[in-house]
Design an enzyme around this catalytic site. Structure first.
Site, PDB file in Angstrom:
ATOM      1  N   HIS A 189      -4.087 -26.995 -26.674  1.00 40.17           N
ATOM      2  CA  HIS A 189      -3.555 -27.957 -27.771  1.00 40.17           C
ATOM      3  C   HIS A 189      -4.782 -27.812 -28.946  1.00 40.17           C
ATOM      4  O   HIS A 189      -5.823 -27.866 -28.463  1.00 40.17           O
ATOM      5  CB  HIS A 189      -3.365 -29.234 -27.403  1.00 40.17           C
ATOM      6  CG  HIS A 189      -2.579 -30.189 -28.419  1.00 40.17           C
ATOM      7  ND1 HIS A 189      -3.213 -30.631 -29.474  1.00 40.17           N
ATOM      8  CD2 HIS A 189      -1.337 -30.468 -28.570  1.00 40.17           C
ATOM      9  CE1 HIS A 189      -2.472 -31.352 -30.344  1.00 40.17           C
ATOM     10  NE2 HIS A 189      -1.151 -31.184 -29.836  1.00 40.17           N
ATOM     11  N   ASP A 195      -7.899 -32.710 -20.816  1.00 39.02           N
ATOM     12  CA  ASP A 195      -6.984 -33.121 -21.656  1.00 39.02           C
ATOM     13  C   ASP A 195      -5.596 -33.417 -20.716  1.00 39.02           C
ATOM     14  O   ASP A 195      -5.093 -32.773 -20.088  1.00 39.02           O
ATOM     15  CB  ASP A 195      -6.599 -32.087 -22.476  1.00 39.02           C
ATOM     16  CG  ASP A 195      -5.572 -32.311 -23.529  1.00 39.02           C
ATOM     17  OD1 ASP A 195      -4.852 -33.612 -23.288  1.00 39.02           O
ATOM     18  OD2 ASP A 195      -5.029 -31.827 -24.354  1.00 39.02           O
ATOM     19  N   GLN A 215      -0.405 -34.598 -21.469  1.00 36.98           N
ATOM     20  CA  GLN A 215       0.782 -34.029 -20.648  1.00 36.98           C
ATOM     21  C   GLN A 215       0.873 -34.400 -19.314  1.00 36.98           C
ATOM     22  O   GLN A 215       1.987 -34.253 -18.434  1.00 36.98           O
ATOM     23  CB  GLN A 215       1.143 -32.736 -20.850  1.00 36.98           C
ATOM     24  CG  GLN A 215       1.507 -32.161 -22.367  1.00 36.98           C
ATOM     25  CD  GLN A 215       2.467 -32.817 -23.043  1.00 36.98           C
ATOM     26  OE1 GLN A 215       3.461 -33.412 -22.243  1.00 36.98           O
ATOM     27  NE2 GLN A 215       2.629 -33.077 -24.440  1.00 36.98           N
ATOM     28  N   LYS A 270       3.080 -40.858 -24.900  1.00 39.69           N
ATOM     29  CA  LYS A 270       3.808 -39.704 -24.047  1.00 39.69           C
ATOM     30  C   LYS A 270       4.197 -40.453 -22.823  1.00 39.69           C
ATOM     31  O   LYS A 270       4.939 -39.678 -22.111  1.00 39.69           O
ATOM     32  CB  LYS A 270       3.035 -38.665 -24.041  1.00 39.69           C
ATOM     33  CG  LYS A 270       2.709 -38.098 -25.385  1.00 39.69           C
ATOM     34  CD  LYS A 270       1.850 -36.767 -25.142  1.00 39.69           C
ATOM     35  CE  LYS A 270       1.494 -36.129 -26.477  1.00 39.69           C
ATOM     36  NZ  LYS A 270       2.305 -35.300 -27.132  1.00 39.69           N
ATOM     37  N   CYS A 323       1.337 -27.056 -32.080  1.00 34.77           N
ATOM     38  CA  CYS A 323      -0.045 -27.245 -31.956  1.00 34.77           C
ATOM     39  C   CYS A 323      -0.931 -26.308 -30.956  1.00 34.77           C
ATOM     40  O   CYS A 323      -1.894 -26.882 -30.313  1.00 34.77           O
ATOM     41  CB  CYS A 323      -0.372 -28.721 -31.782  1.00 34.77           C
ATOM     42  SG  CYS A 323       0.262 -29.872 -32.992  1.00 34.77           S
TER      43      CYS A 323
END
Length: 406
Positions: free
Chosen positions: A121, A198, A201, A224, A364
């Site tokens: 991302h 990261d 997700q 999220k 993104c």
């Protein structure tokens, strides 16, 4: 597969869009919020609204208890050793930037290497680009396999003894690829590099254990994973965070202030300058309660099943290309696709006219789009409240789009 009763916890889903019942397939961008989270936010503002830590009055104490209680919920959720390792921030982007600006500036020098991948991302690319420019460091990319996965052999070829930081997403927001973070962390550590993950997700869908992964930093966002917008978490190993300097100054992070010198509070508060995101943290704590009541294992299984059904049914549409791993078990509940000769924005518009919300664009991830040799894609992302009927509605909408543009 999860019970359809879960949908009843999400009041926003009980509406029509353009005359059709809403099918929400954009949870990778932001998830919907269950009634429990909405009520907790409402209760905080109605009954407990006060600043934390500073006061001795009842409202301040109640707000502080709820805020710090949420920190403990996060600690348990990701299996961190201590709440001192849990920093509340605005979201994944802020957390990754903080690592780059604080840890990166102090530990990366000219000629050192920072390693990321083509699937990242933008929030996990640009901070490292800027750090590399500032320090004269080398930004290196691990290339992807044709199926959108990472080869550990290429990971080993890319990471060297000059590598100081490796920063990789756990789950791709475009391809759905679930990366072998534990194995990559072992390779990074063997070369003396720190591992930044990261987890934007991953946190909504997978059981996370930072001690088992042995990552040095992990960032994720509340919005999220059924929580409010504007709240996120940076996990960092205590020994690293203790050596790092804050990048925001004032308010909550202060210990002593003189005319020319100041000192900072201990962890975790030295990184939480100003009035913190109190309601957001409390709402995130409620979201964690909700997800854990369902069970992360069940959530992951549910999404794998929906992704498998979706990929199977969508593959019957001529001219539709699906990106990422072909094995649904190797990907999260994300199906990114293009329909021949139809721009994804047009596909998304037709779907919206039929009450189906998907995301269209570069997500993104412009370097990944270039790697996939396309400028944009459409993306359907599934979560706890989605059903097989939602998949059927999506497939029906895609057939309508194909017929319309033909």
């Amino acid at each position: 597969m999860l019970s359809k009763e879960i949908r009843k916890h999400f009041p926003i889903l009980d509406q029509e869009i353009n005359g059709h019942p809403l099918v929400y397939l954009d949870s990778a961008a932001t998830s919907q919020k269950p009634q429990q989270v909405i009520e907790v936010l409402n209760d905080y503002y109605r009954f407990d609204n006060a600043n934390v830590h500073r006061g001795v009055h009842t409202l301040g104490n109640r707000a502080t208890d709820h805020y710090e209680g949420a920190r403990e919920k996060v600690r348990k959720f990701i299996h961190a050793k201590s709440t001192q390792e849990i920093i509340f921030m605005r979201g994944t982007t802020t957390a990754l930037n903080m690592v780059a600006q604080s840890y990166g500036r102090a530990n990366v020098g000219e000629g050192d290497e920072i390693v990321i991948t083509h699937m990242e991302h933008h929030s996990n690319i640009i901070p490292w680009q800027q750090l590399a420019k500032e320090k004269g460091a080398v930004l290196k990319y691990i290339d992807l396999e044709d199926d959108g996965t990472l080869s550990l052999e290429k990971v080993r070829e890319t990471i060297t003894d000059r590598t100081k930081i490796v920063s990789i997403m756990y789950v791709s927001n475009v391809l759905g690829t679930m990366n072998p973070i534990k194995e990559i962390t072992e390779i990074a550590h063997a070369h003396g590099a720190v591992m930044v993950v990261d987890g934007a997700q991953a946190a909504p869908h997978l059981k996370l254990d930072v001690q088992d992964l042995d990552c040095d930093f992990l960032a994720f966002s509340g919005h999220k994973m059924c929580g409010p917008t504007g709240i996120g978490v940076l996990y960092g190993k205590k020994e690293l965070l203790n050596k790092m300097e804050p990048v925001e100054f004032g308010g909550e992070m202060i210990d002593f202030v003189g005319l020319y010198e100041s000192t900072w509070k201990e962890l975790p508060w030295k990184f939480e300058g100003g009035t913190p995101i109190i309601a957001g943290a409390i709402g995130l704590g409620a979201a964690i309660d909700f997800l854990e009541e369902i069970g992360l294992d069940q959530i992951e299984r549910h999404e794998h099943e929906l992704a498998a059904i979706a990929m199977d049914k969508m593959s019957t549409i001529d001219g539709l290309e699906i990106y990422g791993p072909k094995d649904p078990g190797a990907r999260a509940g994300i199906v990114t696709f293009n329909l021949d000769n139809v721009h994804p924005h047009d596909v998304a518009t037709v779907l919206d006219m039929n009450g189906i919300a998907v995301r269209a664009g570069h997500h993104c991830a412009q370097p990944l789009m270039k790697r996939l040799e396309c400028s944009a894609t459409a993306r359907a992302s599934f979560y706890v409240y989605n059903t097989e009927e939602d998949v059927d509605r999506l497939v029906e909408g895609l057939r309508i789009a194909k017929e319309y543009f033909e």
